[in-house]
Design a protein around this motif. Structure first.
Motif, PDB file in Angstrom:
ATOM      1  N   ARG A 206       0.833  -1.210   0.000  1.00  0.00           N
ATOM      2  CA  ARG A 206       0.000   0.000   0.000  1.00  0.00           C
ATOM      3  C   ARG A 206       0.864   1.254   0.000  1.00  0.00           C
ATOM      4  N   ASP A 207       1.993   1.215   0.705  1.00  0.00           N
ATOM      5  CA  ASP A 207       2.892   2.373   0.745  1.00  0.00           C
ATOM      6  C   ASP A 207       3.446   2.714  -0.635  1.00  0.00           C
ATOM      7  N   HIS A 208       3.432   1.729  -1.521  1.00  0.00           N
ATOM      8  CA  HIS A 208       3.938   1.949  -2.880  1.00  0.00           C
ATOM      9  C   HIS A 208       2.804   1.915  -3.907  1.00  0.00           C
ATOM     10  N   ASP A 209       1.609   2.288  -3.435  1.00  0.00           N
ATOM     11  CA  ASP A 209       0.423   2.413  -4.295  1.00  0.00           C
ATOM     12  C   ASP A 209       0.061   1.117  -4.997  1.00  0.00           C
ATOM     13  N   LEU A 210       0.281   0.003  -4.345  1.00  0.00           N
ATOM     14  CA  LEU A 210      -0.106  -1.297  -4.878  1.00  0.00           C
ATOM     15  C   LEU A 210      -1.179  -1.901  -3.969  1.00  0.00           C
ATOM     16  N   ASP A 211      -2.276  -2.321  -4.568  1.00  0.00           N
ATOM     17  CA  ASP A 211      -3.356  -2.946  -3.819  1.00  0.00           C
ATOM     18  C   ASP A 211      -2.990  -4.409  -3.564  1.00  0.00           C
ATOM     19  N   PRO A 212      -2.905  -4.830  -2.308  1.00  0.00           N
ATOM     20  CA  PRO A 212      -2.560  -6.236  -2.014  1.00  0.00           C
ATOM     21  C   PRO A 212      -3.485  -7.231  -2.695  1.00  0.00           C
ATOM     22  N   ASP A 213      -4.737  -6.825  -2.961  1.00  0.00           N
ATOM     23  CA  ASP A 213      -5.677  -7.733  -3.617  1.00  0.00           C
ATOM     24  C   ASP A 213      -5.417  -7.851  -5.114  1.00  0.00           C
ATOM     25  N   ASP A 214      -4.633  -6.930  -5.654  1.00  0.00           N
ATOM     26  CA  ASP A 214      -4.364  -6.953  -7.094  1.00  0.00           C
ATOM     27  C   ASP A 214      -3.063  -7.662  -7.450  1.00  0.00           C
ATOM     28  N   VAL A 215      -2.129  -7.752  -6.527  1.00  0.00           N
ATOM     29  CA  VAL A 215      -0.867  -8.431  -6.820  1.00  0.00           C
ATOM     30  C   VAL A 215      -1.065  -9.936  -6.663  1.00  0.00           C
ATOM     31  N   ILE A 216      -0.155 -10.716  -7.270  1.00  0.00           N
ATOM     32  CA  ILE A 216      -0.217 -12.175  -7.172  1.00  0.00           C
ATOM     33  C   ILE A 216       0.957 -12.646  -6.334  1.00  0.00           C
ATOM     34  N   PHE A 217       0.666 -13.291  -5.209  1.00  0.00           N
ATOM     35  CA  PHE A 217       1.711 -13.843  -4.358  1.00  0.00           C
ATOM     36  C   PHE A 217       2.093 -15.221  -4.895  1.00  0.00           C
ATOM     37  N   ILE A 218       3.380 -15.416  -5.156  1.00  0.00           N
ATOM     38  CA  ILE A 218       3.839 -16.665  -5.740  1.00  0.00           C
ATOM     39  C   ILE A 218       5.095 -17.155  -5.038  1.00  0.00           C
ATOM     40  N   SER A 219       5.382 -18.412  -5.269  1.00  0.00           N
ATOM     41  CA  SER A 219       6.701 -18.968  -4.966  1.00  0.00           C
ATOM     42  C   SER A 219       7.113 -19.743  -6.211  1.00  0.00           C
ATOM     43  N   ALA A 220       8.004 -19.159  -6.996  1.00  0.00           N
ATOM     44  CA  ALA A 220       8.454 -19.830  -8.215  1.00  0.00           C
ATOM     45  C   ALA A 220       9.176 -21.125  -7.874  1.00  0.00           C
ATOM     46  N   ALA A 221       9.928 -21.132  -6.773  1.00  0.00           N
ATOM     47  CA  ALA A 221      10.696 -22.317  -6.385  1.00  0.00           C
ATOM     48  C   ALA A 221       9.788 -23.459  -5.939  1.00  0.00           C
ATOM     49  N   GLU A 222       8.638 -23.117  -5.337  1.00  0.00           N
ATOM     50  CA  GLU A 222       7.730 -24.130  -4.804  1.00  0.00           C
ATOM     51  C   GLU A 222       6.487 -24.333  -5.668  1.00  0.00           C
ATOM     52  N   ASP A 223       6.451 -23.668  -6.830  1.00  0.00           N
ATOM     53  CA  ASP A 223       5.300 -23.774  -7.744  1.00  0.00           C
ATOM     54  C   ASP A 223       3.984 -23.369  -7.079  1.00  0.00           C
ATOM     55  N   ARG A 224       4.022 -22.327  -6.292  1.00  0.00           N
ATOM     56  CA  ARG A 224       2.806 -21.847  -5.640  1.00  0.00           C
ATOM     57  C   ARG A 224       2.310 -20.567  -6.314  1.00  0.00           C
ATOM     58  N   GLY A 225       1.010 -20.482  -6.482  1.00  0.00           N
ATOM     59  CA  GLY A 225       0.405 -19.274  -7.045  1.00  0.00           C
ATOM     60  C   GLY A 225       0.575 -19.120  -8.544  1.00  0.00           C
ATOM     61  N   LEU A 226       1.143 -20.116  -9.200  1.00  0.00           N
ATOM     62  CA  LEU A 226       1.433 -19.973 -10.633  1.00  0.00           C
ATOM     63  C   LEU A 226       0.170 -20.058 -11.496  1.00  0.00           C
ATOM     64  N   ASP A 227      -0.808 -20.838 -11.061  1.00  0.00           N
ATOM     65  CA  ASP A 227      -2.067 -20.894 -11.815  1.00  0.00           C
ATOM     66  C   ASP A 227      -2.752 -19.530 -11.809  1.00  0.00           C
ATOM     67  N   ALA A 228      -2.738 -18.867 -10.654  1.00  0.00           N
ATOM     68  CA  ALA A 228      -3.335 -17.532 -10.564  1.00  0.00           C
ATOM     69  C   ALA A 228      -2.558 -16.545 -11.429  1.00  0.00           C
ATOM     70  N   LEU A 229      -1.235 -16.675 -11.471  1.00  0.00           N
ATOM     71  CA  LEU A 229      -0.419 -15.785 -12.294  1.00  0.00           C
ATOM     72  C   LEU A 229      -0.706 -15.998 -13.775  1.00  0.00           C
ATOM     73  N   LYS A 230      -0.818 -17.231 -14.200  1.00  0.00           N
ATOM     74  CA  LYS A 230      -1.131 -17.514 -15.604  1.00  0.00           C
ATOM     75  C   LYS A 230      -2.475 -16.906 -15.996  1.00  0.00           C
ATOM     76  N   ALA A 231      -3.470 -17.067 -15.114  1.00  0.00           N
ATOM     77  CA  ALA A 231      -4.797 -16.505 -15.400  1.00  0.00           C
ATOM     78  C   ALA A 231      -4.740 -14.982 -15.486  1.00  0.00           C
TER      79      ALA A 231
END
Length: 370
Positions: free
Chosen positions: A260-285
């Motif tokens: 939020r301090d950098h004008d980014l909405d936490p609900d709009d960013v995608i939290f991922i772990s590239a090393a653990e293959d987490r959140g990648l489906d949401a990123l692709k979408a």
């Protein structure tokens, strides 16, 4: 005095001049001078030659992964595609632009892992201009941030802005027609807040003496200069926050506050772990959505509907006419009409013309002359 010193002096004067209606025209003139001198300096620098990154664009769209060194772009590329980009826990692992192909919803989306940017990249530090020139050719920018260094977003955005990349906005609605006489004639819509004197002063600094100028919609001095110079790239962007697996749940509110301090909405960013293959489906979408891609299933004579390999159309190119252009061959010149079934149709097998706007997962049958 060299160009660098002149540019620095102009920046300092702009920074020290309070912005209000009485100074607007003066600031407009200063910013126009600054833009012209920066263009001149860049041309001088580019005339000296030097290496760059040549990447052939392939597929239905191209995405650039942008981030500082060691945020996990190479790991992410490998996780999303069939690429084999070198991965290491030290800076500048990636020294070349590495492409990979993401296959998603029947589309081939080229992903480019570019060398990590550093501050001053737009000025040439770390080969930054060559890297940024590749980013300018993409269709979407994906910011890859470390969950521990959210502040990198501002620095990355500033580097892209300095290299004429405008994110998540549209060009100003501006038209300029040079004339042989009559001076500068400016026509604006009611919502334009810049006064005519400011607009004319900016135009004169860019060499316009006689011209008919029309501006529709409000714009700032900087946006007006962008429109006059007409060499900016307007790209959408999304933000992926990597290494999310390394934080405790108790630390998550701190990360969200940083966003939020950098004008980014936490609900709009995608939290991922590239090393653990987490959140990648949401990123692709999210990549698919941001690119504005749609699938059109072709109803082929004698073979039925091809649901396996759809025709993929890009944002702003969703009409039947765009589909004909992508299909190629002689269909364009032999076209009679089309029939559409799906989200864009009022009913199954609706007969449509070239200007019909298609939507995702429409079924299209082209009726052509023999």
């Amino acid at each position: 005095m060299g160009l660098e010193e002149e540019i620095e002096d102009l920046r300092e004067e702009i920074a020290n001049t309070p912005y209000n209606k009485s100074t607007e025209q003066h600031i407009g003139r200063l910013k126009a001078k600054l833009a012209e001198k920066k263009e001149k300096l860049e041309k001088q620098a580019s005339s000296g030659g030097g290496g760059g990154y040549a990447v052939e664009k392939t597929g239905d769209a191209t995405v650039g992964l942008v981030g500082f060194p060691s945020v996990g772009k190479s790991t992410l590329l490998n996780a999303l595609t069939n690429a084999e980009s070198e991965v290491g826990e030290y800076e500048f692992t990636t020294l070349d632009v590495n492409p990979g192909m993401l296959k998603y919803n029947g589309a081939n989306i080229q992903i480019l892992d570019v060398p990590g940017l550093i501050e001053g990249a737009a000025g040439g530090r770390g080969g930054g201009q060559a890297v940024l020139s590749v980013v300018r050719t993409t269709d979407l920018v994906v910011f890859v941030l470390s969950v521990f260094e959210i502040q990198q977003y501002d620095r990355l955005s500033e580097e892209l802005y300095a290299n004429k990349v405008r994110l998540d906005t549209s060009p100003p609605n501006l038209s300029i027609a040079k004339t042989g006489k009559g001076g500068l004639r400016v026509t604006t819509t009611d919502d334009v807040s810049l006064d005519e004197g400011t607009i004319k002063s900016v135009l004169r600094e860019h060499g316009y003496v006689n011209a008919d100028v029309t501006i529709r919609g409000d714009c700032s001095i900087d946006e007006l200069i962008d429109g006059i110079q007409d060499n900016r790239e307007y790209l959408p962007s999304i933000v992926a926050v990597n290494k999310a697996d390394l934080i405790d749940k108790d630390y998550l509110p701190t990360v969200k506050d940083d966003l939020r301090d950098h004008d980014l909405d936490p609900d709009d960013v995608i939290f991922i772990s590239a090393a653990e293959d987490r959140g990648l489906d949401a990123l692709k979408a999210e990549i698919w959505e941001a690119l504005g891609l749609i699938r059109v299933y072709m109803d082929k004579p004698g073979r039925g509907v091809d649901y396996e390999e759809p025709l993929v159309l890009r944002s702003g190119e969703h009409t039947v006419d765009d589909a004909l252009s992508k299909l190629g061959g002689t269909l364009d010149e032999r076209f009679r009409f089309a029939r559409v079934t799906g989200p864009s149709a009022k009913h199954d097998e609706q007969q449509v013309g070239r200007d019909h706007e298609l939507r995702d997962e429409d079924v299209l049958r082209v009726v052509a002359r023999r």
